[in-house]
Design a protein around this motif. Structure first.
Motif, PDB file in Angstrom:
ATOM      1  N   ARG A  46       0.838  -1.206   0.000  1.00 25.28           N
ATOM      2  CA  ARG A  46       0.000   0.000   0.000  1.00 25.28           C
ATOM      3  C   ARG A  46       0.861   1.239   0.000  1.00 25.28           C
ATOM      4  O   ARG A  46       1.802   1.347   0.775  1.00 25.28           O
ATOM      5  N   ASP A  47       0.508   2.193  -0.851  1.00 23.92           N
ATOM      6  CA  ASP A  47       1.189   3.479  -0.883  1.00 23.92           C
ATOM      7  C   ASP A  47       0.446   4.478  -0.013  1.00 23.92           C
ATOM      8  O   ASP A  47      -0.779   4.429   0.104  1.00 23.92           O
ATOM      9  N   ARG A  74       5.507   3.593   1.445  1.00 22.47           N
ATOM     10  CA  ARG A  74       4.951   2.322   0.976  1.00 22.47           C
ATOM     11  C   ARG A  74       5.030   1.297   2.100  1.00 22.47           C
ATOM     12  O   ARG A  74       6.064   1.128   2.728  1.00 22.47           O
ATOM     13  N   TYR A  75       3.903   0.591   2.318  1.00 22.84           N
ATOM     14  CA  TYR A  75       3.832  -0.474   3.318  1.00 22.84           C
ATOM     15  C   TYR A  75       3.818  -1.824   2.623  1.00 22.84           C
ATOM     16  O   TYR A  75       3.131  -2.010   1.625  1.00 22.84           O
ATOM     17  N   ALA A 123       2.324  -0.831  15.708  1.00 20.72           N
ATOM     18  CA  ALA A 123       0.986  -1.395  15.909  1.00 20.72           C
ATOM     19  C   ALA A 123      -0.041  -0.317  15.603  1.00 20.72           C
ATOM     20  O   ALA A 123       0.186   0.861  15.855  1.00 20.72           O
ATOM     21  N   GLY A 124      -1.153  -0.704  15.045  1.00 25.76           N
ATOM     22  CA  GLY A 124      -2.217   0.253  14.736  1.00 25.76           C
ATOM     23  C   GLY A 124      -2.720   0.068  13.326  1.00 25.76           C
ATOM     24  O   GLY A 124      -2.295  -0.827  12.597  1.00 25.76           O
ATOM     25  N   SER A 125      -3.613   0.946  12.925  1.00 24.43           N
ATOM     26  CA  SER A 125      -4.225   0.818  11.610  1.00 24.43           C
ATOM     27  C   SER A 125      -3.570   1.707  10.556  1.00 24.43           C
ATOM     28  O   SER A 125      -3.788   1.522   9.372  1.00 24.43           O
ATOM     29  N   TYR A 126      -2.780   2.687  10.982  1.00 22.66           N
ATOM     30  CA  TYR A 126      -2.096   3.569  10.035  1.00 22.66           C
ATOM     31  C   TYR A 126      -0.920   4.239  10.728  1.00 22.66           C
ATOM     32  O   TYR A 126      -0.808   4.213  11.952  1.00 22.66           O
ATOM     33  N   VAL A 127      -0.045   4.858   9.920  1.00 22.38           N
ATOM     34  CA  VAL A 127       1.043   5.668  10.459  1.00 22.38           C
ATOM     35  C   VAL A 127       1.121   6.934   9.615  1.00 22.38           C
ATOM     36  O   VAL A 127       0.949   6.898   8.395  1.00 22.38           O
ATOM     37  N   VAL A 154      -0.152   6.193   5.790  1.00 17.40           N
ATOM     38  CA  VAL A 154      -0.043   4.862   5.209  1.00 17.40           C
ATOM     39  C   VAL A 154      -0.934   3.911   6.005  1.00 17.40           C
ATOM     40  O   VAL A 154      -0.760   3.786   7.218  1.00 17.40           O
ATOM     41  N   ALA A 155      -1.872   3.254   5.315  1.00 14.73           N
ATOM     42  CA  ALA A 155      -2.727   2.274   5.966  1.00 14.73           C
ATOM     43  C   ALA A 155      -1.945   0.990   6.200  1.00 14.73           C
ATOM     44  O   ALA A 155      -1.249   0.507   5.313  1.00 14.73           O
TER      45      ALA A 155
END
Length: 157
Positions: A46-47, A74-75, A123-127, A154-155
């Motif tokens: 994911r971008d 990018r993740y 940890a979490g849903s996004y950064v 980023v998700a």
């Protein structure tokens, strides 16, 4: 056994034709490389996106203001890493980048050729990430910096 090797070679050949596999990789072991290529397709890449600034460049899409460095992120779910792509300014002595990742975590990195920084996804849903360019001050003086780039989110899930 010969049939399996033939199928592996045929798959490697088609991946090479599609540009997904190099010739040196097929020489190293076609079946193993094909399996790795198929596994890599199951990763979620994911971008990052931004609601401010403007787009500049791609792969991943990068964002900037007129007076800031650009930033893309990018993740990769297989490695659980986020890679930041930043820059827009030449490499000169005394300059460095500040990278802000997450809730205020900040890291100083040298202005260099790669302009790429990878870290383990928190940890979490996004950064949320940002970057700025700074010029180190002479002893006794503070550094002078650009403003922060647009926030790139980023998700992770």
């Amino acid at each position: 056994m010969k049939a399996r090797m033939l199928v592996g070679a045929a798959m490697a050949s088609s991946l090479m034709t599609a540009g997904l596999l190099s010739a040196s990789a097929t020489q190293a072991g076609a079946t193993t490389t094909v399996q790795a290529a198929v596994t890599a397709q199951n990763c979620d890449i994911r971008d990052g996106t931004s609601r401010t600034g403007y787009r500049t460049g791609s792969n991943p899409t990068r964002y900037e203001y007129n007076d800031t460095p650009y930033l893309g992120a990018r993740y990769n779910s297989c490695t659980n890493n986020v890679t930041l792509y930043y820059g827009g300014y030449g490499d000169a002595p005394g300059y460095y980048y500040n990278l802000r990742t997450g809730a205020g975590a900040q890291r100083e990195v040298k202005a260099g050729v790669a302009r790429k920084f990878t870290f383990t996804a928190p940890a979490g849903s996004y950064v949320d990430v940002m970057v700025q360019l700074c010029r180190r001050g002479i002893p006794g003086q503070r550094s002078s910096c650009t403003r922060w780039s647009p926030v790139v989110r980023v998700a992770l899930v």
